[in-house]
Design a protein around this motif. Structure first.
Motif, PDB file in Angstrom:
ATOM      1  N   LEU A   1     -50.052 -10.293 -22.328  1.00 37.94           N
ATOM      2  CA  LEU A   1     -49.598 -11.660 -22.059  1.00 37.94           C
ATOM      3  C   LEU A   1     -48.666 -11.682 -20.845  1.00 37.94           C
ATOM      4  CD1 LEU A   1     -49.398 -14.660 -22.783  1.00 37.94           C
ATOM      5  CD2 LEU A   1     -47.576 -14.083 -24.411  1.00 37.94           C
ATOM      6  N   ALA A   2     -47.770 -10.710 -20.762  1.00 37.21           N
ATOM      7  CA  ALA A   2     -46.847 -10.648 -19.614  1.00 37.21           C
ATOM      8  C   ALA A   2     -47.627 -10.437 -18.317  1.00 37.21           C
ATOM      9  CB  ALA A   2     -45.822  -9.535 -19.828  1.00 37.21           C
ATOM     10  N   VAL A   3     -48.620  -9.551 -18.337  1.00 36.72           N
ATOM     11  CA  VAL A   3     -49.438  -9.303 -17.142  1.00 36.72           C
ATOM     12  C   VAL A   3     -50.246 -10.559 -16.786  1.00 36.72           C
ATOM     13  CG1 VAL A   3     -51.362  -7.932 -16.224  1.00 36.72           C
ATOM     14  CG2 VAL A   3     -49.560  -6.804 -17.551  1.00 36.72           C
ATOM     15  N   ALA A   4     -50.794 -11.229 -17.813  1.00 32.19           N
ATOM     16  CA  ALA A   4     -51.597 -12.437 -17.572  1.00 32.19           C
ATOM     17  C   ALA A   4     -50.752 -13.534 -16.925  1.00 32.19           C
ATOM     18  CB  ALA A   4     -52.200 -12.929 -18.888  1.00 32.19           C
ATOM     19  N   ARG A   5     -49.515 -13.694 -17.416  1.00 37.91           N
ATOM     20  CA  ARG A   5     -48.604 -14.708 -16.826  1.00 37.91           C
ATOM     21  C   ARG A   5     -48.289 -14.362 -15.379  1.00 37.91           C
ATOM     22  NH1 ARG A   5     -44.834 -15.115 -22.002  1.00 37.91           N
ATOM     23  NH2 ARG A   5     -45.766 -16.941 -23.004  1.00 37.91           N
ATOM     24  N   TRP A   6     -48.044 -13.086 -15.117  1.00 41.13           N
ATOM     25  CA  TRP A   6     -47.738 -12.633 -13.758  1.00 41.13           C
ATOM     26  C   TRP A   6     -48.943 -12.898 -12.832  1.00 41.13           C
ATOM     27  CZ3 TRP A   6     -49.895  -8.842 -10.594  1.00 41.13           C
ATOM     28  CH2 TRP A   6     -49.144  -8.456  -9.475  1.00 41.13           C
ATOM     29  N   LEU A   7     -50.140 -12.596 -13.327  1.00 45.49           N
ATOM     30  CA  LEU A   7     -51.352 -12.816 -12.524  1.00 45.49           C
ATOM     31  C   LEU A   7     -51.567 -14.307 -12.248  1.00 45.49           C
ATOM     32  CD1 LEU A   7     -53.778 -10.306 -14.284  1.00 45.49           C
ATOM     33  CD2 LEU A   7     -53.136 -10.224 -11.850  1.00 45.49           C
ATOM     34  N   GLU A   8     -51.304 -15.138 -13.278  1.00 47.16           N
ATOM     35  CA  GLU A   8     -51.550 -16.577 -13.121  1.00 47.16           C
ATOM     36  C   GLU A   8     -50.655 -17.177 -12.036  1.00 47.16           C
ATOM     37  OE1 GLU A   8     -51.083 -19.126 -16.685  1.00 47.16           O
ATOM     38  OE2 GLU A   8     -53.196 -19.643 -16.376  1.00 47.16           O
ATOM     39  N   ALA A   9     -49.489 -16.577 -11.822  1.00 45.07           N
ATOM     40  CA  ALA A   9     -48.560 -17.078 -10.808  1.00 45.07           C
ATOM     41  C   ALA A   9     -48.805 -16.428  -9.442  1.00 45.07           C
ATOM     42  CB  ALA A   9     -47.121 -16.804 -11.260  1.00 45.07           C
ATOM     43  N   HIS A  10     -49.777 -15.512  -9.340  1.00 41.82           N
ATOM     44  CA  HIS A  10     -49.971 -14.766  -8.099  1.00 41.82           C
ATOM     45  C   HIS A  10     -50.834 -15.556  -7.109  1.00 41.82           C
ATOM     46  CE1 HIS A  10     -50.719 -11.527  -5.302  1.00 41.82           C
ATOM     47  NE2 HIS A  10     -49.854 -10.782  -5.953  1.00 41.82           N
ATOM     48  N   PRO A  11     -50.388 -15.687  -5.838  1.00 45.36           N
ATOM     49  CA  PRO A  11     -51.140 -16.500  -4.868  1.00 45.36           C
ATOM     50  C   PRO A  11     -52.535 -15.948  -4.533  1.00 45.36           C
ATOM     51  CG  PRO A  11     -49.284 -15.359  -3.810  1.00 45.36           C
ATOM     52  CD  PRO A  11     -49.124 -15.184  -5.295  1.00 45.36           C
ATOM     53  N   ALA A  12     -52.789 -14.664  -4.749  1.00 48.16           N
ATOM     54  CA  ALA A  12     -54.098 -14.087  -4.414  1.00 48.16           C
ATOM     55  C   ALA A  12     -55.099 -14.183  -5.574  1.00 48.16           C
ATOM     56  CB  ALA A  12     -53.923 -12.622  -3.996  1.00 48.16           C
ATOM     57  N   VAL A  13     -54.662 -14.759  -6.704  1.00 55.62           N
ATOM     58  CA  VAL A  13     -55.521 -14.832  -7.900  1.00 55.62           C
ATOM     59  C   VAL A  13     -55.947 -16.281  -8.121  1.00 55.62           C
ATOM     60  CG1 VAL A  13     -55.542 -14.553 -10.429  1.00 55.62           C
ATOM     61  CG2 VAL A  13     -54.461 -12.814  -8.970  1.00 55.62           C
ATOM     62  N   SER A  14     -57.278 -16.524  -8.289  1.00 59.95           N
ATOM     63  CA  SER A  14     -57.735 -17.907  -8.481  1.00 59.95           C
ATOM     64  C   SER A  14     -57.801 -18.284  -9.951  1.00 59.95           C
ATOM     65  CB  SER A  14     -59.095 -18.122  -7.816  1.00 59.95           C
ATOM     66  OG  SER A  14     -60.059 -17.246  -8.366  1.00 59.95           O
ATOM     67  N   ARG A  15     -58.078 -17.311 -10.843  1.00 58.77           N
ATOM     68  CA  ARG A  15     -58.187 -17.677 -12.258  1.00 58.77           C
ATOM     69  C   ARG A  15     -57.902 -16.472 -13.138  1.00 58.77           C
ATOM     70  NH1 ARG A  15     -63.099 -20.374 -15.681  1.00 58.77           N
ATOM     71  NH2 ARG A  15     -61.863 -20.481 -17.582  1.00 58.77           N
ATOM     72  N   VAL A  16     -57.220 -16.715 -14.255  1.00 60.84           N
ATOM     73  CA  VAL A  16     -56.949 -15.651 -15.232  1.00 60.84           C
ATOM     74  C   VAL A  16     -57.614 -16.039 -16.548  1.00 60.84           C
ATOM     75  CG1 VAL A  16     -55.166 -14.313 -16.416  1.00 60.84           C
ATOM     76  CG2 VAL A  16     -54.742 -15.190 -14.111  1.00 60.84           C
TER      77      VAL A  16
ATOM     78  N   PHE B   1     -59.356 -11.330 -14.391  1.00 60.42           N
ATOM     79  CA  PHE B   1     -58.921 -12.296 -13.375  1.00 60.42           C
ATOM     80  C   PHE B   1     -59.851 -12.270 -12.173  1.00 60.42           C
ATOM     81  CE2 PHE B   1     -56.953  -9.260 -10.380  1.00 60.42           C
ATOM     82  CZ  PHE B   1     -56.726  -8.153 -11.195  1.00 60.42           C
ATOM     83  N   ASP B   2     -59.930 -13.427 -11.484  1.00 61.89           N
ATOM     84  CA  ASP B   2     -60.716 -13.545 -10.255  1.00 61.89           C
ATOM     85  C   ASP B   2     -59.772 -13.522  -9.067  1.00 61.89           C
ATOM     86  OD1 ASP B   2     -63.625 -14.114 -10.943  1.00 61.89           O
ATOM     87  OD2 ASP B   2     -62.627 -15.577 -12.235  1.00 61.89           O
ATOM     88  N   VAL B   3     -60.106 -12.681  -8.085  1.00 58.47           N
ATOM     89  CA  VAL B   3     -59.327 -12.715  -6.847  1.00 58.47           C
ATOM     90  C   VAL B   3     -59.892 -13.816  -5.951  1.00 58.47           C
ATOM     91  CG1 VAL B   3     -58.525 -10.329  -6.879  1.00 58.47           C
ATOM     92  CG2 VAL B   3     -60.757 -10.855  -5.897  1.00 58.47           C
ATOM     93  N   LYS B   4     -59.019 -14.443  -5.160  1.00 59.35           N
ATOM     94  CA  LYS B   4     -59.440 -15.530  -4.270  1.00 59.35           C
ATOM     95  C   LYS B   4     -60.283 -14.974  -3.134  1.00 59.35           C
ATOM     96  CE  LYS B   4     -55.841 -18.971  -4.826  1.00 59.35           C
ATOM     97  NZ  LYS B   4     -54.483 -19.289  -4.411  1.00 59.35           N
TER      98      LYS B   4
ATOM     99  N   ARG C   1     -50.042  -3.511  -5.442  1.00 55.25           N
ATOM    100  CA  ARG C   1     -50.420  -2.666  -4.299  1.00 55.25           C
ATOM    101  C   ARG C   1     -51.650  -3.233  -3.601  1.00 55.25           C
ATOM    102  NH1 ARG C   1     -47.232   1.746  -5.991  1.00 55.25           N
ATOM    103  NH2 ARG C   1     -47.640   2.024  -8.193  1.00 55.25           N
ATOM    104  N   GLY C   2     -52.657  -3.660  -4.373  1.00 58.22           N
ATOM    105  CA  GLY C   2     -53.885  -4.202  -3.782  1.00 58.22           C
ATOM    106  C   GLY C   2     -53.802  -5.705  -3.573  1.00 58.22           C
ATOM    107  N   LEU C   3     -53.255  -6.427  -4.570  1.00 57.92           N
ATOM    108  CA  LEU C   3     -53.190  -7.892  -4.457  1.00 57.92           C
ATOM    109  C   LEU C   3     -52.321  -8.329  -3.289  1.00 57.92           C
ATOM    110  CD1 LEU C   3     -52.938  -9.030  -8.208  1.00 57.92           C
ATOM    111  CD2 LEU C   3     -54.778  -9.582  -6.599  1.00 57.92           C
ATOM    112  N   GLY C   4     -51.323  -7.526  -2.952  1.00 52.71           N
ATOM    113  CA  GLY C   4     -50.441  -7.824  -1.825  1.00 52.71           C
ATOM    114  C   GLY C   4     -51.185  -7.773  -0.493  1.00 52.71           C
ATOM    115  N   LEU C   5     -52.317  -7.093  -0.462  1.00 52.76           N
ATOM    116  CA  LEU C   5     -53.108  -6.977   0.766  1.00 52.76           C
ATOM    117  C   LEU C   5     -54.130  -8.101   0.902  1.00 52.76           C
ATOM    118  CD1 LEU C   5     -53.957  -3.144   0.476  1.00 52.76           C
ATOM    119  CD2 LEU C   5     -52.098  -4.168   1.821  1.00 52.76           C
TER     120      LEU C   5
END
Ligand SMILES: *Cc1c(COP(=O)(O)O)cnc(C)c1O
Length: 412
Positions: A283-298, A326-329, A407-411
């Protein structure tokens, strides 16, 4: 436990009181200890069991009583079966060599040529292959329907429908189906409902209490919990487990190896703790991913944005389980695949593997692994794009998991 040694009965776990809670059953349910009083359940590696005399031997063989020969029963395997049955709230359970062979046993024991199955089209890939292709060859027909649209399940019923097969939540999109509603549909038609409970395990979800007739497990996953052995099981009423599946297993021989039964038996002692900790981390990882600008959907049942969030929380003890996708943008399938590969290949802690239910977190690209054999059109229909990444969250610190993903999402 018919041939019970009265000496052993005095040893603590031989006579457990009624009404014990699931956490206690997970640690205490097993065969009575041997005359040595071992506290940790013993591993019995023996193919044959010596008979006291010919009369007893004749009776045991005639009535399929314990213990005669390793294909038919083993004391360590019986302990695993007793523990799983207690945890699922079932009368009985029967162990199999893998999760897939539990489904093989289910269909071989229950169905014959001309019978019909209704199954979600979002279930585990090999389940679709086993029902659709392998059993299709023997005249057992399967109709695959929507995971979530009950009207499709109802519309697929035929006079020959004997079995409804569901799995919830699904892999990798974590779609949740309504077990109680499917049980009603099955029973109104005189059919049985089996639920693959691999993803939630009895720590979160007890399908029998919701009306399902049988529970199926890939014990390879969370029941072992540490990625060591293959194992499977069915749990349900004695009249099916003992009278129907018992004889089929003895003839066909998809018997669980006692060593594997012992490993899973010990794994189950920590199941409740692991499922809670891994679900909270997911759940903590999912929340973090949902707020990430490089992620379109969790995709995670524990998030309020999940389409079946309320149902999942009611059905799964308020926890979402340990699998997050999750889907990356990206603008195109090619760019999405490159971005997903970059995220996966930049990790230095997570394991790149196609498994789940381990204490070690695992990251995978469904479109080129578990769903790699589908056509692009089939994948699109299933909602599994090139940018989809699946995470099976383990027991590392949450911040180390999110740092590893960054590491990867930041790129991206
Ligand atoms: C892994 C898995 C199976 C098959 O189990 P095996 O032990 O690999 O044969 C079946 N259903 C689900 C949901 C699974 O994850």
């Amino acid at each position: 436990m018919s041939d019970h040694d009265p000496e052993a009965a005095r040893i603590a776990r031989a006579r457990l009181p009624d009404g014990l809670r699931p956490e206690t059953l997970a640690v205490r349910t097993a065969m009575a200890p041997s005359q040595h009083g071992e506290n940790s359940e013993a591993l019995f590696l023996s193919t044959a069991f010596v008979q006291p005399d010919s009369e007893t031997s004749a009776r045991r063989f005639a009535n399929n009583e314990d213990f005669t020969y390793g294909r038919t029963s083993n004391p360590t395997t019986r302990s695993f079966e007793a523990r799983l049955a207690a945890m699922e709230g079932a009368e009985a359970a029967i162990a199999t060599s893998t999760g897939m062979s539990a489904i093989l046993l289910l269909v071989m024991g229950l169905l014959k040529a001309g019978d019909h199955v209704v199954c979600s089209r979002s279930v585990f890939g090999s389940t679709i292959g086993l029902l659709g292709k392998e059993f299709g060859k023997f005249g057992v027909e399967t109709t695959f329907v929507s995971q979530t649209d009950l009207a499709e399940w109802r519309a697929a019923l035929k006079p020959t429908t004997k079995l409804l097969f569901a799995e919830t939540p699904t892999n990798p999109l974590t779609e949740v189906c309504d077990i109680a509603a499917l049980a009603e549909i099955a029973h109104a038609h005189g059919a049985l409902l089996t639920v693959d409970n691999t993803f939630c395990s009895p720590a979160l979800q007890r399908p029998l209490a919701l009306g399902a007739d049988l529970v199926m497990h890939a014990a390879t996953k969370y029941l072992d919990g540490q990625g060591r052995v293959m194992a499977g099981a069915l749990a349900g009423p004695k009249k099916l487990i003992v009278d129907v599946f018992g004889p089929t297993l003895r003839t066909v021989g998809m018997t669980l190896a006692p060593f594997n039964a012992w490993v899973v038996l010990k794994g189950m002692e920590t199941l409740n703790l692991r499922m809670k900790a891994q679900s909270e981390a997911a759940l903590a990882v999912a929340r973090w991913l949902e707020a990430h600008p490089a992620v379109s959907r969790v995709h995670y049942p524990g998030l309020p944005s999940h389409p079946q969030h309320a149902l999942a929380m009611a059905q799964q003890s308020g926890l979402g389980g340990a699998v997050v996708s999750f889907d990356v943008k990206a603008d195109s399938p090619e760019a999405a695949r490159a971005a997903a590969f970059r995220v996966i290949d930049s990790t230095r802690v997570l394991s790149i593997a196609t498994n789940l239910g381990d204490t070690k977190s695992i990251i995978t690209h469904p479109a080129t692994t578990s769903h790699g054999r589908l056509t692009e059109a089939q994948r699109q229909a299933a909602g599994i794009g090139q940018g989809l990444v699946r995470l099976a969250v383990g027991l590392e610190h949450v911040d180390d998991i999110t740092d590893d993903l960054q590491r990867g999402l930041g790129l991206c």
